[in-house]
Design a protein around this motif. Structure first.
Motif, PDB file in Angstrom:
ATOM      1  N   SER A 163       6.164   3.684   4.171  1.00 24.04           N
ATOM      2  CA  SER A 163       5.217   2.943   3.332  1.00 24.04           C
ATOM      3  C   SER A 163       5.482   1.442   3.415  1.00 24.04           C
ATOM      4  O   SER A 163       4.552   0.633   3.448  1.00 24.04           O
TER       5      SER A 163
ATOM      6  N   TYR B 298      -5.321  -1.025   1.297  1.00 25.39           N
ATOM      7  CA  TYR B 298      -4.180  -0.121   1.251  1.00 25.39           C
ATOM      8  C   TYR B 298      -4.402   0.848   0.091  1.00 25.39           C
ATOM      9  O   TYR B 298      -4.419   0.445  -1.065  1.00 25.39           O
TER      10      TYR B 298
ATOM     11  N   SER C 142      -2.836   3.698  -1.959  1.00 22.83           N
ATOM     12  CA  SER C 142      -1.526   4.285  -2.238  1.00 22.83           C
ATOM     13  C   SER C 142      -1.664   5.381  -3.281  1.00 22.83           C
ATOM     14  O   SER C 142      -2.021   5.118  -4.432  1.00 22.83           O
TER      15      SER C 142
ATOM     16  N   GLU D  82       1.008   7.542  -3.703  1.00 26.82           N
ATOM     17  CA  GLU D  82       2.383   7.897  -4.066  1.00 26.82           C
ATOM     18  C   GLU D  82       3.027   6.857  -4.968  1.00 26.82           C
ATOM     19  O   GLU D  82       3.859   7.199  -5.803  1.00 26.82           O
ATOM     20  N   ASP D  83       2.684   5.591  -4.806  1.00 25.00           N
ATOM     21  CA  ASP D  83       3.319   4.515  -5.574  1.00 25.00           C
ATOM     22  C   ASP D  83       2.303   3.868  -6.497  1.00 25.00           C
ATOM     23  O   ASP D  83       1.180   3.541  -6.080  1.00 25.00           O
TER      24      ASP D  83
ATOM     25  N   CYS E  49       4.032  -0.977  -5.978  1.00 32.77           N
ATOM     26  CA  CYS E  49       3.411  -1.739  -4.886  1.00 32.77           C
ATOM     27  C   CYS E  49       3.672  -3.229  -5.065  1.00 32.77           C
ATOM     28  O   CYS E  49       3.914  -3.958  -4.098  1.00 32.77           O
TER      29      CYS E  49
ATOM     30  N   ILE F  65      -4.729  -3.791  -2.492  1.00 35.93           N
ATOM     31  CA  ILE F  65      -3.831  -2.655  -2.698  1.00 35.93           C
ATOM     32  C   ILE F  65      -4.367  -1.855  -3.875  1.00 35.93           C
ATOM     33  O   ILE F  65      -4.359  -2.320  -5.012  1.00 35.93           O
TER      34      ILE F  65
ATOM     35  N   SER G 262      -3.952   1.465  -6.056  1.00 35.28           N
ATOM     36  CA  SER G 262      -3.118   2.607  -6.394  1.00 35.28           C
ATOM     37  C   SER G 262      -3.992   3.717  -6.978  1.00 35.28           C
ATOM     38  O   SER G 262      -4.801   3.482  -7.877  1.00 35.28           O
TER      39      SER G 262
ATOM     40  N   ASP H  31      -2.214   6.476   2.314  1.00 37.22           N
ATOM     41  CA  ASP H  31      -0.804   6.774   2.063  1.00 37.22           C
ATOM     42  C   ASP H  31      -0.691   7.721   0.849  1.00 37.22           C
ATOM     43  O   ASP H  31      -0.859   7.304  -0.281  1.00 37.22           O
ATOM     44  N   THR H  32      -0.433   8.973   1.083  1.00 35.70           N
ATOM     45  CA  THR H  32      -0.066   9.673   2.300  1.00 35.70           C
ATOM     46  C   THR H  32      -1.036  10.820   2.555  1.00 35.70           C
ATOM     47  O   THR H  32      -1.839  11.179   1.686  1.00 35.70           O
TER      48      THR H  32
END
Length: 667
Positions: free
Chosen positions: A328, A357, A359, A361-362, A367, A401, A403, A445-446
């Motif tokens: 990551s 991006y 995300s 997982e995070d 991030c 980014i 999330s 991701d992911t």
């Protein structure tokens, strides 16, 4: 144009087009035949043609257009078969109706021919049309439609001619024109977009051919009729006459088509060649598959790179690594490089562009912490120790980014035990991203968090790649999927989770691997004084699949720095360890051989059996020799021993030099 006598033109036109194919034996006074088997016939009385080989036929105008690719009327004028009278007198050109009555009435009846209501079409002095409907009550027409259920025009014909296809047109005038030509035709009252569900039952199990006017309203009306009859009619076709009549004017209708020189047979042929409603047209589907002159005569555009020499643009790719390896962080580092236009481990970025991006997982704070590692160190990556500073303005402008931790955002979803299929979220994401200009990279991701199927299922993996390909096609972006690899792997393509189809379906793949982590290598590290924690910092980024750039196998050696795991390019530690081990081995070997050589020379010199360099090389080297090493190694040890003063050479008579131990001479 004034009315054209196509029958009179049939013979001269046919002879001009097909003179070299004229079949005189099969021709007659009323019919011309062409071709060795007479497969093309021209009826001189009606001005019609029939191609028996292709089982097609129609009017003379359609034949001219088929053979020349030109508008039939234009060709007749250019070849002096008719005079150009367009725009002369009161008669309009062939695309217009020659005469319109000031008032017309069309009576709608039931199956038995009893009046139900009528439609009145009127024109004022300026030619503007208006329509009225009058219901039939107690034996007379009244200015009210209360309680009247709409029916198709010419319902009596429709109910008695049950085996014939039904042509649905726009307007009573067009329906009567086709009926007069021998076709079964009808329409609905009220004009376009006024099709009522009450009409549907009259078309049950019938073959329906819809001919819309050549405008947007007509096309929408055709769709509405199709939607109403889709579950009722036996078959449905929608005939767009502008595919035959290339110069069909806007708002042109079927009457205009016939006034332009086409005949009922042309209309029937076009209807016959039209695909059924809902069946895809192979010709349209293959329209972008044709090999063009440009493809044969010009050089195609060069493939675009997102990262020069490393990552092609517009593909679906994978970055795989075991958990905790830093995949990551690597993906974020790549995202920052592309957003800022800064080199990614020595590979240039063509131009800064936007990156999304995703995300799963995070969370946002994690991030943020990772991003802060780059901001704190003010560097993106190192190329042989040279830092690449961050352009904060470009970073704010180009990097997004998002999330999605805790959200159900699946690109594929399995129903029960079936194969996972692309979801509406995939299409929604594509629609959202398409609204943002210049997004060229999307990080997913992911894989395990966005995949609603089984992680190691070949079928589910292939569908996940397909969902990402749809996203790439709609947005023009490269899609990089961050995936896990199996524990204990060595960063090979077979280590990627998702099954063989996962990698096979992608166009590019790379792995991130702790290449010093196996037991044997760790022992070598320990011997060279490299601690376990330091060995774990070293990873390699290896391209394990590449369909376009020819870089499969390319490897970049990296070290996770103390700044939150930022990756820095580093020399290959296996090479470093190997060289160090060689040096250690060489030191140990020298000490051992030097000691043996000193003992050997002392023995020989004590017996006055002096040894020269050539004798040492020729007699005592080799694996079976006194020292068990090659002459090259033995001479290297000798040279070093002389340089360090352990041994020396003394001249001999009459020639040559003997070898002696320096310490013995000092005594």
């Amino acid at each position: 144009m004034n009315s054209i006598d196509f029958a009179a033109l049939a013979k001269p036109v046919a002879m001009q087009l097909f003179a070299d194919k004229h079949n005189t034996k099969m021709s007659s006074a009323n019919e011309l035949r062409f071709g060795s088997n007479g497969s093309l016939s021209i009826c001189l009385k009606k001005g019609l043609y029939k191609d028996h080989e292709s089982d097609t036929g129609g009017g003379l105008k359609a034949l001219i257009e088929r053979e020349t690719g030109q508008d039939g009327i234009e060709w007749l004028i250019q070849n002096n078969h008719i005079d150009d009278t367009r725009g002369q007198g009161k008669v309009s050109d062939s695309s217009k109706i020659s005469h319109k009555a000031n008032r017309a009435e069309y009576i709608y009846t039931n199956e038995d021919g009893e009046p139900l209501y009528k439609v009145i079409r009127a024109h004022d002095r300026q030619g503007k049309k208006s329509f009225y409907q009058n219901g039939f009550v107690n034996g007379q027409f009244v200015k009210s439609m209360d309680g009247v259920t709409p029916v198709p025009f010419k319902l009596t014909e429709l109910s008695t001619r049950t085996s014939e296809p039904v042509y649905i047109v726009e307007g009573e005038k067009d329906a009567e024109r086709l009926l007069n030509g021998g076709l079964l035709a009808t329409t609905n009252s009220g004009g376009a977009n006024n099709w009522k569900p009450d009409l549907n039952r009259h078309f049950e199990s019938r073959d329906v051919i819809i001919i819309p006017d050549n405008d947007e309203t007509g096309r929408k009306h055709a769709i509405k009729v199709c939607e109403n009859l889709a579950e009722i009619a036996k078959t449905i076709k929608v005939v767009h006459l502008n595919k035959q009549w290339r110069k069909m004017p806007e708002k042109g209708d079927v009457s205009d088509f016939l006034n332009a020189g086409y005949v009922i047979e042309d209309l029937a042929r076009v209807a016959h060649d039209t695909l059924l409603y809902g069946v895809p047209d192979a010709r349209e589907w293959l329209s972008d598959a044709l090999i063009t002159d440009d493809m044969l005569n010009t050089t195609p555009p060069a493939r675009q790179h997102l990262i020069c020499g490393l990552l092609p643009a517009g593909v679906v790719g994978i970055i795989g690594a075991p958990g905790g390896t830093g995949k990551s962080m690597c993906a974020l580092q790549m995202s920052i490089s592309i957003a800022c236009g800064a080199a990614f481990f020595g590979h240039e970025i063509e131009r800064p562009c936007k990156v999304l991006y995703l995300s799963a997982e995070d969370d946002k704070e994690e991030c943020w912490r990772r991003l802060n590692s780059f901001v704190t160190s003010n560097s993106i990556n190192g190329w042989k120790g040279n830092e690449e500073p961050i352009d904060a303005e470009l970073l704010k402008q180009n990097l997004f980014i998002k999330s999605l931790v805790g959200e159900s955002f699946l690109l594929t979803q399995a129903e029960g035990t079936g194969v996972a299929m692309p979801t509406c979220e995939a299409d929604n994401l594509a629609d959202l991203v398409a609204q943002i200009d210049n997004i060229k990279l999307i990080i997913v991701d992911t894989y395990s968090r966005f995949n609603g199927g089984r992680e190691n299922s070949n079928e589910d993996a292939a569908q996940f790649i397909k969902a990402c390909e749809r996203l790439s096609k709609k947005t023009g972006a490269t899609i990089l999927i961050i995936a896990h690899t199996r524990k204990g792997g060595r960063g090979d393509v077979d280590d990627l989770a998702g099954g063989a189809r996962f990698v096979d379906s992608s166009r590019w793949a790379a792995t991130l691997h702790e290449y010093l982590s196996d037991e044997q290598t760790l022992k070598q590290c320990e011997k060279q004084g490299i601690e376990f924690s330091e060995a774990k910092r070293h990873v390699c980024f290896k391209v394990v699949k590449d369909n376009y750039l020819g870089i499969k196998g390319n490897t970049i050696y990296l070290r996770r720095s103390e700044y939150g795991g930022i990756l820095k390019e580093h020399e290959n530690m296996l090479t470093v360890i190997g060289e160090s081990a060689k040096q250690t081995k060489a030191v140990n070997q020298y000490d051992e051989l030097c000691e043996k050589l000193v003992t050997f020379l002392r023995e020989r010199n004590a017996n006055k059996d002096y040894i020269t360099t050539s004798k040492l090389k020729n007699v005592y080297s080799g694996k079976v020799g006194r020292f068990g090493v090659s002459d090259k190694v033995l001479l290297q040890v000798l040279e070093r021993a002389i340089d360090e003063g352990v041994l020396f050479k003394r001249p001999m008579k009459p020639k040559g030099e003997s070898l002696h131990v320096t310490a013995d001479e000092a005594v």
